[in-house]
Design a protein around this motif. Sequence first.
Motif, short mmCIF file in Angstrom:
data_model
loop_
_atom_site.label_atom_id
_atom_site.label_comp_id
_atom_site.label_asym_id
_atom_site.label_seq_id
_atom_site.Cartn_x
_atom_site.Cartn_y
_atom_site.Cartn_z
N LYS A 25 -1.28 8.86 10.89
CA LYS A 25 -0.76 8.59 9.12
C LYS A 25 -1.26 7.49 8.62
N LYS A 26 -1.81 6.74 7.25
CA LYS A 26 -2.37 6.19 6.77
C LYS A 26 -1.54 4.96 6.64
N GLU A 27 -1.45 3.62 6.59
CA GLU A 27 -0.44 2.07 6.34
C GLU A 27 -0.44 2.23 5.36
N PHE A 28 -1.39 2.29 4.33
CA PHE A 28 -1.20 2.25 2.95
C PHE A 28 -0.53 3.58 1.48
N TYR A 64 0.37 -4.35 -2.69
CA TYR A 64 -0.84 -3.78 -2.50
C TYR A 64 -1.85 -3.20 -3.20
N GLU A 71 -5.71 -3.61 0.08
CA GLU A 71 -4.81 -4.11 1.01
C GLU A 71 -4.46 -5.36 0.98
N CYS A 103 -0.84 -0.01 -3.88
CA CYS A 103 0.02 0.97 -3.16
C CYS A 103 1.06 0.28 -2.35
N ARG A 158 3.05 -0.11 1.51
CA ARG A 158 3.21 -0.30 3.03
C ARG A 158 4.02 1.24 3.54
N ARG A 159 3.29 1.87 3.99
CA ARG A 159 4.35 3.07 4.58
C ARG A 159 5.65 2.79 5.15
N GLU A 160 6.05 1.62 6.39
CA GLU A 160 6.53 1.07 6.62
C GLU A 160 8.12 0.65 6.23
#
Length: 165
Positions: free
Chosen positions: A2-5, A40, A43, A80, A82-84
């Motif tokens: 999975k992508k971070e962004f 973001y 990034e 973007c 961040r997924r977290e």
Amino acid sequence: MKKEFIEAGQIANTHGIQGEVKIVPWCDTPEFLCDFSTLYIDEKPVRVLSCRVHKSNVLAALEGVTDINTAMCLKGKTVCLRREDITLPEGRHFIVDLIGLDVLDADSGAVLGVLTDVLTPPAHQVYVVKGVSGEFMVPAVDAFVTETNVEAGYIKVRMIEGMMT
């Protein structure tokens, strides 16, 4: 992997002369994007100083963007998250994580195709599936989608006559 962004929108234009930007959100709602204090771009983290919804878009003041010239440099950039930093409700998934999943028949387990796109008309999402006999669409509602397992790489659907023509 999975992508971070996660892509969440695009800076479409400037707003005013003091550096605000107009973001076209790619989220379920523009309000969702306003919940984040950091966005973001390329990034790199950019702190959100203020954010508000205006006509289904987001107007944001970003740290370091203090005039129209600086804001113009961001036009066309993808915003973007961040997924977290994101907590999705139970049973919800990022579209980017659904693309490429195998679509299986809920009854037989047979592979019907691969999910290639997710359309987002007002009523509900629609899955676009490319199968061996061509492309077909499946409404992303409980009556048709019986299971989504991103980790295992599949979506199970219950088809009705005429859906795969």
